[in-house]
Design a protein around this motif. Sequence first.
Motif, PDB file in Angstrom:
ATOM      1  N   GLY A 158      43.719  48.156  33.553  1.00 53.69           N
ATOM      2  CA  GLY A 158      44.401  47.308  34.914  1.00 53.69           C
ATOM      3  C   GLY A 158      44.781  46.086  34.728  1.00 53.69           C
ATOM      4  N   CYS A 159      44.687  45.575  33.043  1.00 60.17           N
ATOM      5  CA  CYS A 159      45.050  44.250  32.927  1.00 60.17           C
ATOM      6  C   CYS A 159      46.353  44.107  32.533  1.00 60.17           C
ATOM      7  CB  CYS A 159      44.255  43.518  31.920  1.00 60.17           C
ATOM      8  SG  CYS A 159      42.331  43.718  32.398  1.00 60.17           S
ATOM      9  N   ALA A 160      47.177  43.071  32.806  1.00 59.72           N
ATOM     10  CA  ALA A 160      48.591  42.788  32.044  1.00 59.72           C
ATOM     11  C   ALA A 160      48.493  42.608  30.493  1.00 59.72           C
ATOM     12  CB  ALA A 160      49.150  41.336  32.721  1.00 59.72           C
ATOM     13  N   PRO A 161      49.451  43.026  29.898  1.00 58.68           N
ATOM     14  CA  PRO A 161      49.382  43.184  28.346  1.00 58.68           C
ATOM     15  C   PRO A 161      48.997  41.616  27.992  1.00 58.68           C
ATOM     16  CG  PRO A 161      51.393  44.179  29.262  1.00 58.68           C
ATOM     17  CD  PRO A 161      50.662  43.567  30.639  1.00 58.68           C
ATOM     18  N   GLY A 162      48.109  41.579  27.027  1.00 63.10           N
ATOM     19  CA  GLY A 162      47.619  40.260  26.453  1.00 63.10           C
ATOM     20  C   GLY A 162      46.583  39.874  27.146  1.00 63.10           C
ATOM     21  N   THR A 163      45.993  40.531  28.233  1.00 64.93           N
ATOM     22  CA  THR A 163      44.795  39.839  29.089  1.00 64.93           C
ATOM     23  C   THR A 163      43.664  40.824  28.944  1.00 64.93           C
ATOM     24  OG1 THR A 163      45.713  40.620  31.064  1.00 64.93           O
ATOM     25  CG2 THR A 163      46.550  38.569  30.429  1.00 64.93           C
ATOM     26  N   PRO A 165      39.624  41.777  31.351  1.00 66.79           N
ATOM     27  CA  PRO A 165      38.696  41.598  32.318  1.00 66.79           C
ATOM     28  C   PRO A 165      37.946  40.382  32.212  1.00 66.79           C
ATOM     29  CG  PRO A 165      38.805  43.880  31.803  1.00 66.79           C
ATOM     30  CD  PRO A 165      39.581  42.927  30.905  1.00 66.79           C
ATOM     31  N   GLN A 166      37.278  39.595  33.116  1.00 66.03           N
ATOM     32  CA  GLN A 166      36.367  38.464  32.817  1.00 66.03           C
ATOM     33  C   GLN A 166      35.501  38.802  33.782  1.00 66.03           C
ATOM     34  OE1 GLN A 166      38.633  34.801  33.628  1.00 66.03           O
ATOM     35  NE2 GLN A 166      40.067  34.948  32.049  1.00 66.03           N
ATOM     36  N   CYS A 194      28.283  42.438  45.027  1.00 62.53           N
ATOM     37  CA  CYS A 194      29.102  41.228  44.964  1.00 62.53           C
ATOM     38  C   CYS A 194      30.581  41.260  45.919  1.00 62.53           C
ATOM     39  CB  CYS A 194      29.344  40.759  43.575  1.00 62.53           C
ATOM     40  SG  CYS A 194      30.593  39.103  43.286  1.00 62.53           S
ATOM     41  N   PRO A 195      30.794  40.690  46.744  1.00 64.13           N
ATOM     42  CA  PRO A 195      32.081  40.661  47.527  1.00 64.13           C
ATOM     43  C   PRO A 195      33.161  40.200  46.861  1.00 64.13           C
ATOM     44  CG  PRO A 195      30.773  38.738  48.108  1.00 64.13           C
ATOM     45  CD  PRO A 195      29.884  39.362  47.332  1.00 64.13           C
ATOM     46  N   GLU A 196      33.076  39.440  45.649  1.00 63.59           N
ATOM     47  CA  GLU A 196      34.115  39.164  44.790  1.00 63.59           C
ATOM     48  C   GLU A 196      34.590  40.256  44.002  1.00 63.59           C
ATOM     49  OE1 GLU A 196      36.906  36.299  43.138  1.00 63.59           O
ATOM     50  OE2 GLU A 196      35.669  36.214  45.005  1.00 63.59           O
ATOM     51  N   CYS A 197      33.764  40.884  43.139  1.00 60.96           N
ATOM     52  CA  CYS A 197      34.261  41.854  42.461  1.00 60.96           C
ATOM     53  C   CYS A 197      33.758  43.267  42.866  1.00 60.96           C
ATOM     54  CB  CYS A 197      33.395  41.734  40.762  1.00 60.96           C
ATOM     55  SG  CYS A 197      31.489  41.960  41.012  1.00 60.96           S
ATOM     56  N   ARG A 198      33.343  43.515  44.038  1.00 61.18           N
ATOM     57  CA  ARG A 198      32.880  44.701  44.460  1.00 61.18           C
ATOM     58  C   ARG A 198      32.152  45.521  43.801  1.00 61.18           C
ATOM     59  NH1 ARG A 198      38.797  47.246  46.402  1.00 61.18           N
ATOM     60  NH2 ARG A 198      37.196  48.841  47.226  1.00 61.18           N
ATOM     61  N   GLY A 199      31.036  45.014  43.283  1.00 59.68           N
ATOM     62  CA  GLY A 199      30.085  45.557  42.301  1.00 59.68           C
ATOM     63  C   GLY A 199      30.590  45.707  40.955  1.00 59.68           C
ATOM     64  N   ILE A 204      39.761  40.922  37.480  1.00 60.61           N
ATOM     65  CA  ILE A 204      40.971  41.056  36.579  1.00 60.61           C
ATOM     66  C   ILE A 204      41.772  39.839  37.220  1.00 60.61           C
ATOM     67  CG2 ILE A 204      43.020  42.381  36.045  1.00 60.61           C
ATOM     68  CD1 ILE A 204      41.396  44.825  36.384  1.00 60.61           C
ATOM     69  N   PRO A 205      41.940  38.672  36.438  1.00 62.43           N
ATOM     70  CA  PRO A 205      42.665  37.639  36.955  1.00 62.43           C
ATOM     71  C   PRO A 205      44.151  37.944  36.914  1.00 62.43           C
ATOM     72  CG  PRO A 205      41.753  37.145  34.522  1.00 62.43           C
ATOM     73  CD  PRO A 205      41.097  38.454  35.141  1.00 62.43           C
ATOM     74  N   ASP A 206      44.560  38.758  35.865  1.00 63.10           N
ATOM     75  CA  ASP A 206      46.167  38.906  35.832  1.00 63.10           C
ATOM     76  C   ASP A 206      46.376  40.514  35.707  1.00 63.10           C
ATOM     77  OD1 ASP A 206      48.640  38.827  35.396  1.00 63.10           O
ATOM     78  OD2 ASP A 206      48.799  38.052  33.674  1.00 63.10           O
ATOM     79  N   PRO A 207      46.335  41.249  36.939  1.00 65.36           N
ATOM     80  CA  PRO A 207      46.768  42.597  37.095  1.00 65.36           C
ATOM     81  C   PRO A 207      47.818  42.890  36.487  1.00 65.36           C
ATOM     82  CG  PRO A 207      45.917  41.670  39.152  1.00 65.36           C
ATOM     83  CD  PRO A 207      46.309  40.480  38.562  1.00 65.36           C
ATOM     84  N   CYS A 208      47.841  44.297  35.855  1.00 62.68           N
ATOM     85  CA  CYS A 208      49.077  44.751  35.159  1.00 62.68           C
ATOM     86  C   CYS A 208      49.970  45.091  36.478  1.00 62.68           C
ATOM     87  CB  CYS A 208      48.490  46.349  34.780  1.00 62.68           C
ATOM     88  SG  CYS A 208      50.025  47.224  34.358  1.00 62.68           S
ATOM     89  N   ARG A 209      51.321  44.776  36.255  1.00 59.68           N
ATOM     90  CA  ARG A 209      52.405  44.776  37.061  1.00 59.68           C
ATOM     91  C   ARG A 209      52.632  46.173  37.364  1.00 59.68           C
ATOM     92  NH1 ARG A 209      50.918  40.226  35.864  1.00 59.68           N
ATOM     93  NH2 ARG A 209      52.338  38.538  35.791  1.00 59.68           N
TER      94      ARG A 209
END
Length: 386
Positions: A158-163, A165-166, A194-199, A204-209
Amino acid sequence: MGNQQVARDYYGILGVEQGADAAELKRAYRRLARELHPDVNPDPAAQERFAEISTAYEVLTDPEKRRIVDLGGDPLDNGRGGGGGAGDPFSAFGFGDIMDAFFGGAGGGRGRGPRSRVQPGADALIRMQLTLEECATGVQRELTVDTAVLCDQCGGNGCAPGTSPQGCPTCGGRGEVQSVQRSFLGQVVTSRPCPECRGLGEIIPDPCRQCAGDGRVRARRSVGVRIPAGVADGMRVRLAGQGEVGSGGGPAGDLYVEVEEIPHEVFQREGADLHVRLPLPMTAAALGATLPLPMLDGTTEDLHIEPGTQSGTLRTLRAKGMPRLRSTGRIDGQGDLVVHVEVTVPTKLDKEQTDLLRQLAKLRGEEQPDLAQKNGHGLFGRLFRQ
């Protein structure tokens, strides 16, 4: 209470009771998928409904998500659930959280931990029409299916290339947050997703386009399938791992190919047996004959008609029907071909034919049929004796 949010009725979406087990959920999902899958129903409204039932199925087959639903919450609503408003003493925490605190939940020292982003995919269904001949011999075909497949841009993460998850800054990667609340029960430590990451414990700060962070996209592809000889209407062939890819690049479900048998214009099928109607001229029925009877495979079989054959007579040709399909997929024997003889009587006769039949009737003493038959053995003899 005016700001109260109503949780989605996931059970109602699938049309099952709250206590439905895994098998009932699967049956309900498959039943709806047969009507709403994009390969079957191109209506945009049906596609939206299909996405809705797929989400409901995913939620109710996840034990943790289902627990949240059963407590009146919505696991896909950023942890907000379906709780009460500011005036509700339980508004800051759910009843399940209180029970957790007293009976060994997260508030009692046992953490749930982050849930996996990778989820298994759903099964898919596609129908294939086959003629009776194809059901008898089996076929091998290439099918075009439209399912969720692994995103080739991110490989499913689910992350953009080169990134990558954090860790979630809100929960510190634990997937849940804790809070201390005061209630009529005293001070209670509660834990919730957690409401931020939904558990998930990560973001993913930069989702795959291409897949918007889901790890999968919808695509059309070709799948080869071999249908064994002897299949019947409604039977399914399972292609393992050829269904919908799960979110986060999870393993794909199965693809089921359901057979729709096209009715034959000559033969009728009952299990492994075939039935055929044979119109037989009355002269052939009276004198007897040998007729070449066409078979399903294109060959012919000699059918011997005994003199005096009556209408409604059944002639059975052993092992001339459909292959028997066993549970192991092997062919073991053949069904029978049952011939239903129907003696036909001419409706139009020329003068010569009429004269010949009159002569035959005279020779047989049948110019005027005697329904009573003087000896009392006729069909209506008992009535005439009264």
